[in-house]
Write a protein that holds these residues in place. Structure first.
Motif: not given
Length: 109
Positions: A4-7, A17-18, A21, A23, A25, A30
């Protein structure tokens, strides 16, 4: 497995979606999430502006309707009536027409 780019949690290839978190994907997901959030923000601003005009002028009613029209669930409801939801830009134009009618009524009344 991509991360995941976020977590940084490992995410399945087909996941949108992750699981950790939430977010999005997928780039298309997005974009839809951002458009939905912006639509809600502008919708709430228009509703508050319309309500502030209501005590002295009926021009606030179309402005409130324009704000409600920006909410994504309203777009989905129109899709049930017409067979498919209107495109995002068409929905924004429809809302803008309501707001312009409200502004004209505000200055005329």
């Amino acid at each position: 497995m991509p991360a995941c780019d976020s977590c940084g949690t490992d995410v399945d290839e087909g996941a949108t979606f992750c699981p950790n978190c939430g977010e999005p994907q997928d780039p298309n997901t997005r974009r839809k999430v951002i458009i939905g959030r912006v639509s809600y923000a502008f919708g709430f601003l228009l509703i508050v502006a319309g309500i502030s005009l209501l005590p002295g002028n009926l021009g606030g009613v179309p402005i409130i309707l324009g704000g409600i029209q920006l909410f994504p669930p309203s777009r989905q409801l129109l899709g049930r009536v017409f067979g498919r939801p209107p495109k995002v830009w068409a929905n924004a134009v429809f809302s803008l027409v309501f707001v312009l009618i409200g502004v004209v009524l505000y200055f005329l009344l």
